[in-house]
Design a protein around this motif. Structure first.
Motif, PDB file in Angstrom:
ATOM      1  N   LEU A  15    -146.486  45.830 -11.909  1.00  0.00           N
ATOM      2  CA  LEU A  15    -146.371  44.882 -10.806  1.00  0.00           C
ATOM      3  C   LEU A  15    -144.676  44.158 -11.361  1.00  0.00           C
ATOM      4  N   VAL A  59    -144.252  37.776  -4.066  1.00  0.00           N
ATOM      5  CA  VAL A  59    -145.767  37.945  -4.190  1.00  0.00           C
ATOM      6  C   VAL A  59    -146.325  39.174  -5.189  1.00  0.00           C
ATOM      7  N   TRP A  60    -144.989  39.724  -5.451  1.00  0.00           N
ATOM      8  CA  TRP A  60    -144.964  40.627  -7.071  1.00  0.00           C
ATOM      9  C   TRP A  60    -145.354  39.346  -7.662  1.00  0.00           C
ATOM     10  N   LEU A  62    -146.341  36.607  -7.758  1.00  0.00           N
ATOM     11  CA  LEU A  62    -147.788  36.267  -8.396  1.00  0.00           C
ATOM     12  C   LEU A  62    -148.883  36.995  -9.003  1.00  0.00           C
ATOM     13  N   THR A  63    -148.644  37.670  -8.226  1.00  0.00           N
ATOM     14  CA  THR A  63    -149.845  39.155  -8.600  1.00  0.00           C
ATOM     15  C   THR A  63    -150.199  39.477 -10.007  1.00  0.00           C
ATOM     16  N   GLY A  66    -151.808  37.007 -12.009  1.00  0.00           N
ATOM     17  CA  GLY A  66    -152.837  36.764 -11.267  1.00  0.00           C
ATOM     18  C   GLY A  66    -154.249  37.802 -12.261  1.00  0.00           C
ATOM     19  N   ALA A  67    -152.801  38.944 -11.960  1.00  0.00           N
ATOM     20  CA  ALA A  67    -153.662  40.471 -12.170  1.00  0.00           C
ATOM     21  C   ALA A  67    -153.799  40.231 -13.997  1.00  0.00           C
ATOM     22  N   SER A 308    -158.754  46.655  -6.018  1.00  0.00           N
ATOM     23  CA  SER A 308    -156.717  47.031  -6.243  1.00  0.00           C
ATOM     24  C   SER A 308    -156.294  48.345  -5.371  1.00  0.00           C
ATOM     25  N   LEU A 312    -153.985  48.107  -2.462  1.00  0.00           N
ATOM     26  CA  LEU A 312    -153.335  48.074  -2.386  1.00  0.00           C
ATOM     27  C   LEU A 312    -152.060  49.431  -1.614  1.00  0.00           C
ATOM     28  N   VAL A 315    -151.142  47.434   1.327  1.00  0.00           N
ATOM     29  CA  VAL A 315    -149.893  46.109   1.120  1.00  0.00           C
ATOM     30  C   VAL A 315    -148.130  47.768   0.357  1.00  0.00           C
TER      31      VAL A 315
END
Length: 341
Positions: A15, A59-60, A62-63, A66-67, A308, A312, A315
């Motif tokens: 990510l 967004v990558w 943020l992801t 979050g991950a 995920s 994925l 996405v």
């Protein structure tokens, strides 16, 4: 260490790799707004190249955050509390950069539009520079106690190696952005981007040598992971040479892909060197935060993995489709127009 713990460690690395590959050229384009262009038409032209994609690229990040929160809560707690001020500066850079996209095109030509152009460039510089400082200081080791609390001073964050890392990552992003501009534009700005890149690659070679030397003396990467570290360093240098030659031969797509893969290998170098740790303590190896002790429960990791793996593919397809739709080159735009109009 379980397979799920290893999977999520690798996934977080992926990510961050995706973030720096995609958002890296956004930062480069943002910095180029005030350093590459000669008039408002050219500024609008290069901003238009990232207009449809810059927010999706963020967004990558943020992801990844979050991950990390869900899969490695103890890593998240130590990192985000210990690097609070640096992450706050990064957040400011992201905010002023995002706001500038929306405000610059609403301002008439002149002083106020130029203010937002500068805001875009400054914000695009702040984020990679301080991310470089964060990651490089982290791999040197920070004063972390047995409870995972970090009590660092100024010199722990800001030192020769971390500053070199910040400058190196910023320069990589700028070159990645120049390669993207050359790929996505036509006219004078396209040729100027190639000329700037040819000059800056010479500086990058020196920076990579300095980085490798400091990596040897300031980390334990060569002691713990000698072959992996050497292979990744050789790969980074090789891709830099490929990108440089591609710029010279006007193979713009190859130059862009090579500079992007350089970012991915840099992230791989940092994550492989950290393994099996997620945070290194300068107070002793017994205080290192390990993958197996920093992760969530097996049940949580299992549920997250299924979710995920289900989301994925969609996405990735959507991301690919977005770049396919906006694949055409951008011509020089009139000075009264810009992204968002």
């Amino acid at each position: 260490m379980s397979n799920l713990q290893l999977l999520w460690y690798v996934l977080i690395g992926v990510l961050f790799s995706g973030f720096f590959f995609l958002e890296g050229f956004d930062f480069g384009v943002g910095m180029a707004v005030q350093t590459l262009t000669h008039n408002d038409g050219e500024k609008n032209q290069i901003v238009e190249t990232i207009g449809p994609v810059w927010d999706g690229n963020e967004v990558w990040l943020l992801t990844a955050g979050g991950a990390m929160f869900a899969s490695f809560p103890y890593w998240y707690a130590s990192l985000f509390s210990g690097y609070y001020l640096i992450l706050f500066i990064i957040l400011i850079g992201l905010i002023i950069r995002g706001v500038s996209f929306e405000f610059r095109h609403r301002m008439p030509e002149g002083k106020m539009r130029n203010v937002w152009n500068w805001t875009l460039s400054i914000g695009s510089f702040i984020v990679p520079f301080f991310f470089g400082i964060l990651f490089i200081s982290m791999i040197q080791g920070m004063p972390i106690d047995s409870a995972g609390n970090m009590t660092a001073g100024f010199s722990d964050y800001i030192n020769l190696f971390s500053l070199v890392g910040g400058v190196a990552l910023t320069l990589l992003c700028y070159l990645h952005g120049l390669n993207y501009i050359a790929l996505k534009t036509d006219g004078d700005i396209r040729h100027r981007a190639r000329n700037y890149a040819q000059f800056l690659y010479g500086i990058l070679y020196v920076g990579l040598v300095v980085f490798a030397v400091l990596l040897y003396f300031n980390t334990d990467f060569f002691d713990r992971h000698l072959m992996t570290t050497l292979i990744l360093l050789v790969g980074i240098v090789s891709l830099t040479v490929v990108a440089n030659i591609s710029v010279f031969k006007q193979k713009e797509l190859l130059a862009f892909v090579a500079s992007g893969l350089t970012m991915i290998l840099l992230v791989a170098l940092l994550f492989s060197g950290l393994f099996p740790r997620v945070m290194i303590s300068s107070l002793g190896a017994s205080n290192d935060l390990l993958i197996e002790t920093a992760s969530s429960s097996p049940y949580t990791l299992k549920i997250m993995s299924w979710i995920s793996l289900s989301i994925l593919p969609f996405v990735l397809v959507y991301t690919g489709w977005t770049y396919h739709v906006f694949r055409k080159r951008v011509s020089n735009l009139p000075t009264h127009t810009g992204y968002g109009e």
